[in-house]
Structure formats: C-alpha cells, structure tokens
Design a protein around this motif. Structure first.
Motif, mmCIF file in Angstrom:
data_model
loop_
_atom_site.group_PDB
_atom_site.id
_atom_site.type_symbol
_atom_site.label_atom_id
_atom_site.label_comp_id
_atom_site.label_asym_id
_atom_site.label_seq_id
_atom_site.Cartn_x
_atom_site.Cartn_y
_atom_site.Cartn_z
ATOM 1 N N UNK A 60 0.803 -1.218 0.000
ATOM 2 C CA UNK A 60 0.000 0.000 0.000
ATOM 3 C C UNK A 60 0.839 1.273 0.000
ATOM 4 N N UNK A 61 1.939 1.268 0.733
ATOM 5 C CA UNK A 61 2.703 2.501 0.856
ATOM 6 C C UNK A 61 3.455 2.850 -0.424
ATOM 7 N N UNK A 62 3.583 1.906 -1.353
ATOM 8 C CA UNK A 62 4.317 2.182 -2.582
ATOM 9 C C UNK A 62 3.391 2.371 -3.787
ATOM 10 N N UNK A 63 2.090 2.347 -3.554
ATOM 11 C CA UNK A 63 1.144 2.539 -4.645
ATOM 12 C C UNK A 63 0.876 4.027 -4.847
ATOM 13 N N UNK A 64 0.624 4.370 -6.080
ATOM 14 C CA UNK A 64 0.252 5.759 -6.372
ATOM 15 C C UNK A 64 -1.170 5.981 -5.868
ATOM 16 N N UNK A 65 -1.562 7.231 -5.651
ATOM 17 C CA UNK A 65 -2.942 7.480 -5.186
ATOM 18 C C UNK A 65 -4.002 6.892 -6.124
ATOM 19 N N UNK A 66 -3.724 6.923 -7.427
ATOM 20 C CA UNK A 66 -4.666 6.340 -8.383
ATOM 21 C C UNK A 66 -4.761 4.825 -8.195
#
Length: 144
Positions: A60-66
C-alpha cells in the motif's frame, strides 16, 4: 581421544549455531511455489509465473494514489459481491428449509391418509366377508 571429543563438540556447536542462523522459511516458500507451478503444468493450466509476482508493487505505501483508489474500489466491489453471495446463499438455505418443512408436512398427511384408507379397506373387506357368510342369497348361489 580428547582431541576427537573436542573436535566433535566444536563441529556440533558450529552446526547448531549455523542452524539457528539459517532461516528455512524462504526455502519452504520456494518449494511450495514450485509444487504449485508443477501442478499447474500437469493440469495444463496456463503458466501463471510466480516469479513475475512483485511484492513491492502491491504494498500500500508504494502505490500511487490512483492505484490505491483502484485497489480500494476493487476491495469494496469484492466486499459487496461477497455480501450478495452470502445473502443469496442464506436465502437459498431458507428456501430449502421451508421446502423441507412443506415436504415433511405433506409426507405426514400422506401417511395419515394411507392409514385411513387401510382402515376403510379392512372395514369393507370385513363387511364383504360378513355379507357372504350371512346372506342367504349367496348360499343359494354356491349351491349350499
């Protein structure tokens, strides 16, 4: 002899220490991955390469907001689908239970009806036997 015992203890201590330092979890995971892939190949399932799975990409922490929004949307849709599935299964079970109650009730009615018809049959057979035994017209027909 003393040197051999000392050497043995040294080797034993070294192996215990190396066992403590050695983590089996990655080996176990790798073996499981290989077994899964082997079963897929045996069944002729398309090769879903486990090596292509990138853990870092799905954290989760490495995903883009999209990507996070898409992931949350997918989770919500899955949650709603699971709730619908559970509700549908619950409704189906209630329908089956109601059907079972109705069928058991019908079965009991039929059993009672069968018993009533058997009683009527015995009464009619007794009436016919009594009639043949007591009726003078039957005695004349039989030649008695």
């Amino acid at each position: 002899m003393d040197a051999v015992g000392s050497l043995y203890r040294s080797i034993s201590n070294d192996s215990e220490q190396s066992d403590a330092d050695f983590d089996l979890l990655p080996l176990i995971k790798e073996e499981l991955r290989n077994n899964i892939q082997k079963r897929r190949w045996q069944r002729g399932v398309l090769d879903l390469a486990l090596e292509d799975y990138d853990k870092e990409k799905y954290q989760d922490d490495q995903l883009t907001p999209e990507e996070q929004a898409k992931r949350e949307d997918r989770k919500n849709r899955n949650r709603e689908a699971a709730a619908r599935c559970r509700a549908k299964r619950r409704k189906h079970m209630e329908e089956l239970e109601q059907s079972m109650v109705n069928l058991e009730s019908r079965k009991n009615e039929l059993i009672q009806q069968k018993e009533q018809l058997l009683r009527e049959k015995r009464e009619l057979e007794k009436m016919v036997d009594d009639h043949f035994r007591l009726c003078p017209c039957n005695n004349e027909m039989r030649g008695t």
